[in-house]
Design a protein around this motif. Structure first.
Motif, PDB file in Angstrom:
ATOM      1  N   TYR A 137       0.952  -1.713  -0.428  1.00  0.00           N
ATOM      2  CA  TYR A 137      -0.446   0.265  -0.543  1.00  0.00           C
ATOM      3  C   TYR A 137       0.937   1.365  -0.264  1.00  0.00           C
ATOM      4  O   TYR A 137       0.181   2.126  -0.569  1.00  0.00           O
ATOM      5  N   SER A 138       2.092   1.196   0.656  1.00  0.00           N
ATOM      6  CA  SER A 138       2.914   2.888   0.853  1.00  0.00           C
ATOM      7  C   SER A 138       3.391   3.084  -0.244  1.00  0.00           C
ATOM      8  O   SER A 138       3.645   3.960  -0.493  1.00  0.00           O
ATOM      9  N   ALA A 139       4.345   1.437  -0.614  1.00  0.00           N
ATOM     10  CA  ALA A 139       4.249   1.584  -2.592  1.00  0.00           C
ATOM     11  C   ALA A 139       3.398   2.555  -3.696  1.00  0.00           C
ATOM     12  O   ALA A 139       3.978   3.267  -4.544  1.00  0.00           O
ATOM     13  N   ARG A 140       2.800   1.718  -3.414  1.00  0.00           N
ATOM     14  CA  ARG A 140       1.116   2.600  -4.451  1.00  0.00           C
ATOM     15  C   ARG A 140       0.767   3.883  -3.845  1.00  0.00           C
ATOM     16  O   ARG A 140       0.684   4.489  -5.132  1.00  0.00           O
ATOM     17  N   SER A 141       0.207   4.101  -3.043  1.00  0.00           N
ATOM     18  CA  SER A 141       0.310   5.740  -2.486  1.00  0.00           C
ATOM     19  C   SER A 141       1.205   6.365  -2.687  1.00  0.00           C
ATOM     20  O   SER A 141       1.029   7.593  -2.166  1.00  0.00           O
ATOM     21  N   ALA A 142       2.632   6.066  -2.146  1.00  0.00           N
ATOM     22  CA  ALA A 142       3.595   6.948  -2.194  1.00  0.00           C
ATOM     23  C   ALA A 142       2.933   7.709  -0.711  1.00  0.00           C
ATOM     24  O   ALA A 142       3.181   8.735  -0.200  1.00  0.00           O
ATOM     25  N   PHE A 143       2.388   6.415   0.345  1.00  0.00           N
ATOM     26  CA  PHE A 143       2.255   7.228   1.260  1.00  0.00           C
ATOM     27  C   PHE A 143       0.867   8.692   1.771  1.00  0.00           C
ATOM     28  O   PHE A 143       1.506   9.314   2.216  1.00  0.00           O
ATOM     29  N   ASN A 144       0.636   8.132   1.014  1.00  0.00           N
ATOM     30  CA  ASN A 144      -0.904   8.824   0.938  1.00  0.00           C
ATOM     31  C   ASN A 144      -0.209  10.081   0.693  1.00  0.00           C
ATOM     32  O   ASN A 144      -0.838  11.354   0.944  1.00  0.00           O
ATOM     33  N   SER A 145       0.398  10.299  -0.393  1.00  0.00           N
ATOM     34  CA  SER A 145       1.179  11.691  -0.420  1.00  0.00           C
ATOM     35  C   SER A 145       0.020  12.210  -1.741  1.00  0.00           C
ATOM     36  O   SER A 145       0.031  14.140  -2.096  1.00  0.00           O
ATOM     37  N   ALA A 146      -0.620  11.970  -1.995  1.00  0.00           N
ATOM     38  CA  ALA A 146      -1.430  12.928  -2.785  1.00  0.00           C
ATOM     39  C   ALA A 146      -2.548  13.736  -1.682  1.00  0.00           C
ATOM     40  O   ALA A 146      -3.121  14.996  -2.303  1.00  0.00           O
ATOM     41  N   GLN A 147      -2.538  13.484  -0.883  1.00  0.00           N
ATOM     42  CA  GLN A 147      -3.110  14.406   0.939  1.00  0.00           C
ATOM     43  C   GLN A 147      -2.684  15.171   0.301  1.00  0.00           C
ATOM     44  O   GLN A 147      -2.868  17.265   0.586  1.00  0.00           O
ATOM     45  N   VAL A 148      -1.024  15.896   0.154  1.00  0.00           N
ATOM     46  CA  VAL A 148      -0.252  16.914   0.310  1.00  0.00           C
ATOM     47  C   VAL A 148      -0.402  17.507  -0.884  1.00  0.00           C
ATOM     48  O   VAL A 148      -1.345  18.711  -1.768  1.00  0.00           O
ATOM     49  N   HIS A 149      -0.558  16.991  -2.535  1.00  0.00           N
ATOM     50  CA  HIS A 149      -0.972  17.158  -3.707  1.00  0.00           C
ATOM     51  C   HIS A 149      -1.062  16.351  -4.788  1.00  0.00           C
ATOM     52  O   HIS A 149      -0.289  14.883  -4.771  1.00  0.00           O
ATOM     53  N   PRO A 150      -2.015  16.559  -5.578  1.00  0.00           N
ATOM     54  CA  PRO A 150      -2.390  15.043  -6.166  1.00  0.00           C
ATOM     55  C   PRO A 150      -2.030  14.235  -6.936  1.00  0.00           C
ATOM     56  O   PRO A 150      -2.003  13.691  -7.499  1.00  0.00           O
ATOM     57  N   MET A 151      -0.811  15.266  -7.435  1.00  0.00           N
ATOM     58  CA  MET A 151       0.271  15.029  -8.745  1.00  0.00           C
ATOM     59  C   MET A 151       1.468  13.868  -8.166  1.00  0.00           C
ATOM     60  O   MET A 151       2.506  13.745  -9.163  1.00  0.00           O
ATOM     61  N   LEU A 152       2.053  14.423  -6.522  1.00  0.00           N
ATOM     62  CA  LEU A 152       2.356  13.766  -5.400  1.00  0.00           C
ATOM     63  C   LEU A 152       2.823  12.691  -6.506  1.00  0.00           C
ATOM     64  O   LEU A 152       3.819  11.964  -6.794  1.00  0.00           O
ATOM     65  N   PRO A 153       1.747  11.351  -6.363  1.00  0.00           N
ATOM     66  CA  PRO A 153       1.790  10.406  -6.397  1.00  0.00           C
ATOM     67  C   PRO A 153       2.660   9.874  -7.986  1.00  0.00           C
ATOM     68  O   PRO A 153       3.388   8.429  -7.531  1.00  0.00           O
ATOM     69  N   PRO A 154       1.919   9.567  -9.029  1.00  0.00           N
ATOM     70  CA  PRO A 154       2.488  10.070 -10.272  1.00  0.00           C
ATOM     71  C   PRO A 154       3.856  10.070 -10.237  1.00  0.00           C
ATOM     72  O   PRO A 154       5.286   9.345 -10.648  1.00  0.00           O
ATOM     73  N   VAL A 155       4.673  11.599  -9.502  1.00  0.00           N
ATOM     74  CA  VAL A 155       5.534  11.367  -9.998  1.00  0.00           C
ATOM     75  C   VAL A 155       6.671  10.784  -9.226  1.00  0.00           C
ATOM     76  O   VAL A 155       7.409  10.169  -8.977  1.00  0.00           O
ATOM     77  N   LEU A 156       6.275  10.646  -7.935  1.00  0.00           N
ATOM     78  CA  LEU A 156       7.276   9.525  -6.612  1.00  0.00           C
ATOM     79  C   LEU A 156       7.121   7.935  -7.546  1.00  0.00           C
ATOM     80  O   LEU A 156       8.526   7.492  -7.254  1.00  0.00           O
ATOM     81  N   THR A 157       6.586   7.599  -8.033  1.00  0.00           N
ATOM     82  CA  THR A 157       6.047   6.624  -8.845  1.00  0.00           C
ATOM     83  C   THR A 157       7.380   6.403 -10.188  1.00  0.00           C
ATOM     84  O   THR A 157       8.386   5.361 -10.220  1.00  0.00           O
ATOM     85  N   THR A 158       7.519   7.273 -10.866  1.00  0.00           N
ATOM     86  CA  THR A 158       8.095   7.451 -11.890  1.00  0.00           C
ATOM     87  C   THR A 158       9.833   8.025 -10.862  1.00  0.00           C
ATOM     88  O   THR A 158      10.527   6.943 -11.886  1.00  0.00           O
ATOM     89  N   THR A 159       9.612   8.601 -10.092  1.00  0.00           N
ATOM     90  CA  THR A 159      11.341   8.458  -9.719  1.00  0.00           C
ATOM     91  C   THR A 159      11.783   7.772  -8.661  1.00  0.00           C
ATOM     92  O   THR A 159      13.289   6.692  -9.593  1.00  0.00           O
ATOM     93  N   LEU A 160      10.621   6.650  -8.448  1.00  0.00           N
ATOM     94  CA  LEU A 160      10.741   5.254  -7.414  1.00  0.00           C
ATOM     95  C   LEU A 160      11.575   3.950  -8.655  1.00  0.00           C
ATOM     96  O   LEU A 160      12.375   3.159  -8.392  1.00  0.00           O
ATOM     97  N   VAL A 161      10.876   4.159 -10.006  1.00  0.00           N
ATOM     98  CA  VAL A 161      11.210   3.000 -10.646  1.00  0.00           C
ATOM     99  C   VAL A 161      12.157   3.411 -11.247  1.00  0.00           C
ATOM    100  O   VAL A 161      13.026   2.204 -11.866  1.00  0.00           O
ATOM    101  N   TRP A 162      12.764   4.617 -11.836  1.00  0.00           N
ATOM    102  CA  TRP A 162      13.915   4.790 -12.748  1.00  0.00           C
ATOM    103  C   TRP A 162      15.082   5.203 -11.488  1.00  0.00           C
ATOM    104  O   TRP A 162      16.398   4.104 -11.358  1.00  0.00           O
TER     105      TRP A 162
END
Length: 214
Positions: A137-162
């Protein structure tokens, strides 16, 4: 978005299996692939804990000055998620480590050794599955970072995969096969995840008016 992400995951797994069958005859490759996937799942939250603060700070400072206090005020949800995740690790380690060093099956057990043994059994039966699901869940939601900004999860996912792609390339080197296969095997996953994340960001902007500075 969930359907597209699921389809990308299934296609990526199928492509990995096909590449292993076609170009890698090492009988241990299946075990290595499974172990690598499990290791990435376990390590993903830790990489996020290290990398996410840098990305979030960048988001906050990139936002207009009048929105920065609002974004900072919404850090409570991801911080709470990180805190619960770290607390889970502390509890698991706090039970298993003393048990491993103190409980001896060959001698008579005192009452506190029985307590540690029961606690360790609870950790193994309940704590490990909880930790696995929490990591997923933490990896998928990036620790609920969407609560800060909706665009954070996809940005963090991209950073993580690279980050994982760089670790894999440094640790294992290029896979076997022709150059085209090596390129697809090494960069196919990060590029497709990046493409899906960029599409998600574009949908947020075009359909809901969400931008990096809003």
């Amino acid at each position: 978005m969930d359907r597209v992400q699921l389809a990308r995951t299934v296609l990526g797994a199928a492509a990995t299996i096909a590449l292993i069958l076609a170009y890698n005859v090492d009988p241990n490759r299946w075990e290595e692939a499974a172990a690598g996937g499990a290791a990435q799942l376990i390590l993903a939250p830790f990489v996020l804990i290290i990398a996410a603060p840098l990305v979030i700070i960048g988001f906050i400072y990139y936002a207009p000055p009048h929105l920065r206090p609002h974004l900072r005020s919404r850090l409570r949800a991801p911080l709470k998620s990180v805190g619960w995740y770290v607390l889970t690790l502390v509890v698991i380690g706090g039970v298993l480590v003393p048990t491993a060093f103190t409980v001896n099956a060959d001698d008579g057990k005192s009452w506190w050794e029985y307590v540690l043994a029961v606690a360790s059994l609870i950790v193994i039966v309940w704590g490990f599955p909880f930790f696995f699901m929490a990591s997923l869940y933490s990896a998928r939601s990036a620790f609920n970072s969407a609560q800060v900004h909706p665009m954070l999860p996809p940005v963090l996912t991209t950073t993580l995969v690279w980050v994982f792609a760089a670790f894999s390339l440094i640790g294992d080197g290029m896979p076997t096969g022709p150059p085209v296969v090596q390129f697809c095997s090494t960069l196919g996953g990060p590029l497709t995840v990046t493409a899906v994340s960029l599409w998600e960001l574009r949908r947020m902007k075009t359909r809901f008016g969400v931008t990096l500075r809003s």
